[in-house]
Motif scaffolding. Structure first.
Motif, PDB file in Angstrom:
ATOM      1  N   ALA A  72      38.959  47.348  35.088  1.00 12.43           N
ATOM      2  CA  ALA A  72      39.708  48.548  34.855  1.00 12.43           C
ATOM      3  C   ALA A  72      39.849  49.610  35.833  1.00 12.43           C
ATOM      4  N   MET A  73      38.665  49.798  36.628  1.00 12.65           N
ATOM      5  CA  MET A  73      38.598  50.648  37.781  1.00 12.65           C
ATOM      6  C   MET A  73      39.781  50.375  38.769  1.00 12.65           C
ATOM      7  N   VAL A  74      39.693  48.899  39.190  1.00 12.03           N
ATOM      8  CA  VAL A  74      40.842  48.779  39.998  1.00 12.03           C
ATOM      9  C   VAL A  74      42.164  48.588  39.720  1.00 12.03           C
ATOM     10  N   VAL A  75      42.604  48.322  38.541  1.00  8.61           N
ATOM     11  CA  VAL A  75      43.677  48.560  37.812  1.00  8.61           C
ATOM     12  C   VAL A  75      44.241  49.894  37.738  1.00  8.61           C
ATOM     13  N   ALA A  76      43.303  50.890  37.497  1.00 10.42           N
ATOM     14  CA  ALA A  76      43.655  52.322  37.392  1.00 10.42           C
ATOM     15  C   ALA A  76      43.966  52.819  38.605  1.00 10.42           C
ATOM     16  N   GLY A  77      43.626  52.072  39.850  1.00  5.13           N
ATOM     17  CA  GLY A  77      44.061  52.579  41.314  1.00  5.13           C
ATOM     18  C   GLY A  77      45.628  52.586  41.196  1.00  5.13           C
ATOM     19  N   ASP A  78      46.417  51.972  40.497  1.00  4.95           N
ATOM     20  CA  ASP A  78      47.758  52.150  40.390  1.00  4.95           C
ATOM     21  C   ASP A  78      48.237  53.298  39.671  1.00  4.95           C
ATOM     22  N   SER A  79      48.627  54.294  39.917  1.00  5.70           N
ATOM     23  CA  SER A  79      48.944  55.627  39.131  1.00  5.70           C
ATOM     24  C   SER A  79      50.021  55.456  38.122  1.00  5.70           C
TER      25      SER A  79
ATOM     26  N   ILE B  75      47.663  37.950  30.040  1.00  6.65           N
ATOM     27  CA  ILE B  75      47.002  37.326  31.187  1.00  6.65           C
ATOM     28  C   ILE B  75      45.450  37.044  30.752  1.00  6.65           C
ATOM     29  N   ALA B  76      45.323  35.685  30.849  1.00  7.20           N
ATOM     30  CA  ALA B  76      43.910  35.587  30.389  1.00  7.20           C
ATOM     31  C   ALA B  76      43.008  35.041  31.680  1.00  7.20           C
ATOM     32  N   LEU B  77      41.713  35.332  31.672  1.00  4.58           N
ATOM     33  CA  LEU B  77      40.952  34.993  32.482  1.00  4.58           C
ATOM     34  C   LEU B  77      39.796  33.945  32.016  1.00  4.58           C
ATOM     35  N   THR B  78      39.630  33.074  33.007  1.00  3.55           N
ATOM     36  CA  THR B  78      38.445  31.843  32.519  1.00  3.55           C
ATOM     37  C   THR B  78      37.818  31.517  33.806  1.00  3.55           C
ATOM     38  N   ARG B  79      36.385  30.723  33.579  1.00  8.04           N
ATOM     39  CA  ARG B  79      35.979  30.113  34.552  1.00  8.04           C
ATOM     40  C   ARG B  79      36.601  28.623  34.975  1.00  8.04           C
TER      41      ARG B  79
ATOM     42  N   GLY C 100      50.696  31.215  23.417  1.00  4.28           N
ATOM     43  CA  GLY C 100      51.810  32.309  23.853  1.00  4.28           C
ATOM     44  C   GLY C 100      51.116  33.142  25.156  1.00  4.28           C
ATOM     45  N   ILE C 101      50.101  32.556  25.665  1.00  3.50           N
ATOM     46  CA  ILE C 101      49.628  33.306  26.877  1.00  3.50           C
ATOM     47  C   ILE C 101      50.445  32.795  28.073  1.00  3.50           C
ATOM     48  N   ASP C 102      50.843  33.945  29.057  1.00  6.57           N
ATOM     49  CA  ASP C 102      51.759  33.946  29.969  1.00  6.57           C
ATOM     50  C   ASP C 102      51.234  33.305  31.005  1.00  6.57           C
ATOM     51  N   GLU C 103      50.006  33.816  31.280  1.00  2.06           N
ATOM     52  CA  GLU C 103      49.387  33.321  32.780  1.00  2.06           C
ATOM     53  C   GLU C 103      47.733  33.163  32.444  1.00  2.06           C
ATOM     54  N   VAL C 104      47.122  32.257  33.403  1.00  5.34           N
ATOM     55  CA  VAL C 104      45.695  31.858  33.283  1.00  5.34           C
ATOM     56  C   VAL C 104      45.169  32.134  34.459  1.00  5.34           C
ATOM     57  N   LEU C 105      44.301  33.059  34.865  1.00  3.65           N
ATOM     58  CA  LEU C 105      43.723  33.250  36.120  1.00  3.65           C
ATOM     59  C   LEU C 105      42.218  32.698  36.144  1.00  3.65           C
ATOM     60  N   ILE C 106      41.635  31.852  37.025  1.00  6.17           N
ATOM     61  CA  ILE C 106      40.444  31.374  37.298  1.00  6.17           C
ATOM     62  C   ILE C 106      39.429  32.436  38.058  1.00  6.17           C
ATOM     63  N   LYS C 107      38.375  32.568  37.403  1.00  6.54           N
ATOM     64  CA  LYS C 107      37.140  33.481  37.760  1.00  6.54           C
ATOM     65  C   LYS C 107      36.379  32.698  38.761  1.00  6.54           C
ATOM     66  N   PRO C 108      35.733  32.988  39.856  1.00  9.63           N
ATOM     67  CA  PRO C 108      35.895  34.547  40.373  1.00  9.63           C
ATOM     68  C   PRO C 108      37.277  34.559  40.903  1.00  9.63           C
ATOM     69  N   MET C 109      37.867  35.874  40.766  1.00  4.44           N
ATOM     70  CA  MET C 109      38.942  36.157  41.659  1.00  4.44           C
ATOM     71  C   MET C 109      38.818  37.590  41.857  1.00  4.44           C
ATOM     72  N   SER C 110      39.562  38.035  43.019  1.00 11.49           N
ATOM     73  CA  SER C 110      39.800  39.270  43.301  1.00 11.49           C
ATOM     74  C   SER C 110      40.303  40.235  42.252  1.00 11.49           C
TER      75      SER C 110
ATOM     76  N   GLN D 196      47.920  42.808  41.059  1.00  8.80           N
ATOM     77  CA  GLN D 196      49.218  41.935  41.554  1.00  8.80           C
ATOM     78  C   GLN D 196      49.826  41.336  40.369  1.00  8.80           C
ATOM     79  N   ARG D 197      49.075  40.622  39.672  1.00  9.88           N
ATOM     80  CA  ARG D 197      49.863  39.782  38.699  1.00  9.88           C
ATOM     81  C   ARG D 197      50.197  40.648  37.566  1.00  9.88           C
ATOM     82  N   ILE D 198      49.426  41.809  37.156  1.00 10.11           N
ATOM     83  CA  ILE D 198      49.773  42.759  36.175  1.00 10.11           C
ATOM     84  C   ILE D 198      51.054  43.242  36.746  1.00 10.11           C
ATOM     85  N   GLN D 199      51.124  43.731  37.875  1.00  7.39           N
ATOM     86  CA  GLN D 199      52.439  44.441  38.338  1.00  7.39           C
ATOM     87  C   GLN D 199      53.577  43.364  38.292  1.00  7.39           C
TER      88      GLN D 199
END
Length: 181
Positions: A22-29, A86-90, A104-114, A120-123
């Motif tokens: 949340a802290m990193v995503v909130a960096g986008d005003s 956007i889903a996160l998983t190990r 209907g999940i649009d995208e899955v990101l592998i953790k650990p990730m930046s 960027q994926r949210i944008q």
């Protein structure tokens, strides 16, 4: 006039991971971030307010992420029923991949990730509409409205009279006996 802020809902495996993302995503005003500790709180919020992107975690305690997303897709009371997810998983397993597509999940990101990669994926998801939203409702695994192709037609077998000379003769054919005249 400025564009209204987009709302990003985050529900991760741990409160620490939720806060960090949340802290990193909130960096986008242009983004408003809403953090949730439970699925119940997320569903209650989605009944009252619109969510533009949902970030959820497969590694959470309780109900799996794909079941939560299916419940959101099928719940007619929610304002954001067709929200991009956007889903996160190990690790991604074949059954998990199938479940994510079915839900209907649009995208899955592998953790650990930046966390910046998540931003960027949210944008990118906000720039392009969700597949589910484009089609006007979830249609199952075949949700991309693919073009139907005509059935393949068999190619007629070549006749011996064709003007085609084989590069390699077929030696398996039986030799016809020569007639003595």
């Amino acid at each position: 006039m400025s564009e209204p802020s987009k709302v990003v809902a985050i529900i991760a495996a741990t409160p620490a991971l939720t806060a960090l993302l949340a802290m990193v995503v909130a960096g986008d005003s242009r983004l408003k971030v809403r953090q949730f500790d439970s699925e119940l709180a997320l569903i209650a919020y989605m009944r009252l307010a619109r969510v533009d992107v949902l970030v959820c975690d497969f590694d959470r305690e309780g109900r799996p992420a794909y079941e939560m997303v299916e419940a959101i897709r099928l719940n007619g009371e929610l304002l954001s029923q067709e929200v991009p997810v956007i889903a996160l998983t190990r690790v991604i397993t074949p059954p998990m991949r199938h479940q994510a597509i079915s839900a209907g999940i649009d995208e899955v990101l592998i953790k650990p990730m930046s966390p910046r990669h998540l931003l960027q994926r949210i944008q990118a998801r906000l720039r392009t509409r969700s597949v589910v939203g484009v089609l006007g409702g979830y249609r199952g695994p075949e949700r991309r409205n693919r073009i139907t192709m005509p059935a393949p037609q068999p190619v007629p077998a070549r006749r011996e009279t064709d003007n085609v000379i084989p590069l390699f003769p077929d030696r398996r054919r039986q030799q016809l006996p020569l007639l003595d005249s």
